[in-house]
Motif scaffolding. Structure first.
Motif, PDB file in Angstrom:
ATOM      1  N   ASN B  54       5.151   3.503  -1.180  1.00  0.00           N
ATOM      2  CA  ASN B  54       3.862   2.933  -0.765  1.00  0.00           C
ATOM      3  C   ASN B  54       3.597   1.548  -1.328  1.00  0.00           C
ATOM      4  OD1 ASN B  54       3.409   3.515  -3.442  1.00  0.00           O
ATOM      5  ND2 ASN B  54       2.041   5.233  -3.044  1.00  0.00           N
ATOM      6  N   SER B  65       1.124   0.224   5.649  1.00  0.00           N
ATOM      7  CA  SER B  65       1.003   1.113   4.493  1.00  0.00           C
ATOM      8  C   SER B  65       1.960   2.282   4.655  1.00  0.00           C
ATOM      9  CB  SER B  65      -0.438   1.611   4.346  1.00  0.00           C
ATOM     10  OG  SER B  65      -0.819   2.356   5.473  1.00  0.00           O
ATOM     11  N   SER B  67       3.338   6.282   3.021  1.00  0.00           N
ATOM     12  CA  SER B  67       3.037   7.463   2.223  1.00  0.00           C
ATOM     13  C   SER B  67       4.211   8.424   2.295  1.00  0.00           C
ATOM     14  CB  SER B  67       1.754   8.143   2.711  1.00  0.00           C
ATOM     15  OG  SER B  67       1.943   8.636   4.025  1.00  0.00           O
TER      16      SER B  67
END
Lengths: 118, 113
Positions: B54, B65, B67
């Motif tokens: 991240n 972004s 994750s």
């Protein structure tokens, strides 16, 4: 910023050996890890293998029997050899550097197209 | 067949948000190895968008972004722009009985409608 530049023949005959060299500038090859990655036409990225500056290598298990990667610290270069090539080895070949097994490839060469054809 | 599975294609209109999934297994993400994401534009070398699950390298817009959770990871792109049209790849490390090494996802082509 480290810069990488691939060089080598653009055409290789079937069953011969493909040889490429990656020249490193703007930094020393005596640090980091140095890798080869390829992209066949119309397909995704495939990791080939990498070497440390000491010459310790790790190869893609699916290519291991035909691959050799070596480093020449005196010339700030590292090289790739692929033996017994076929049309399936036709690809855009990139050299790249990274910090270790859990790091991204943060510097890439522009790539060199190698075609396997008689 | 790649050890990391990505959808072949995703699309979205300008300004929208899209996500690209990357599904791994216990020998890569599940073993604690990080995921990295690359943007690959035609005629250019791949560029790191997200490193270490991240983290955005300097120069990467905050519209991107990443994750990772368990054996899956995703890349999100918000405020989609025409210049985002490219191929996107996830990458990690894999360690299994057959050997260890770097793995890439099959790549996802993003089309901006």
């Amino acid at each position: 910023q480290v810069q990488l530049q691939e060089s080598g023949p653009g055409l290789v005959k079937p069953w011969e050996t493909l040889s490429l060299t990656c020249s490193v500038s703007g930094g020393s090859i005596s640090s980091y890890f140095w890798s080869w990655i390829r992209q066949p036409p119309g397909k995704g990225l495939e990791w080939i293998g990498y070497t440390s500056y000491t010459g310790s290598t790790t190869y893609n298990p699916s290519l291991k029997s035909r691959i050799a990667i070596s480093v020449d610290r005196s010339k700030n270069q590292f090289s790739l050899k692929v033996t017994s090539v076929t049309a399936a080895d036709t690809a855009l070949y990139y050299c790249a550097s990274f910090g270790g097994y859990n790091s991204p490839f943060d510097n890439w060469g522009q790539g060199t197209l190698v075609t396997v054809s008689s | 067949q790649s050890l990391l599975t990505q959808p072949p294609s995703v699309s979205g209109a300008p300004g929208q948000r899209v996500t690209i999934s990357c599904t791994g297994s216990s020998s890569n993400f599940g073993a604690g190895y990080d995921v990295h994401w690359y943007q690959h534009l035609p005629g250019a070398a791949p560029r790191v968008l997200i490193s270490g699950n991240n983290n955005r390298p300097s120069g990467v817009p905050d519209r991107f972004s990443g994750s990772k959770s368990g054996t899956s990871a995703s890349l999100a792109i918000s405020g989609l722009q025409a210049e985002d049209e490219a191929d996107y790849y996830c990458q990690s490390y894999d360690s299994s009985l057959s050997g260890s090494g770097v793995v890439f996802g099959g790549g996802t082509k993003l089309t901006v409608l």
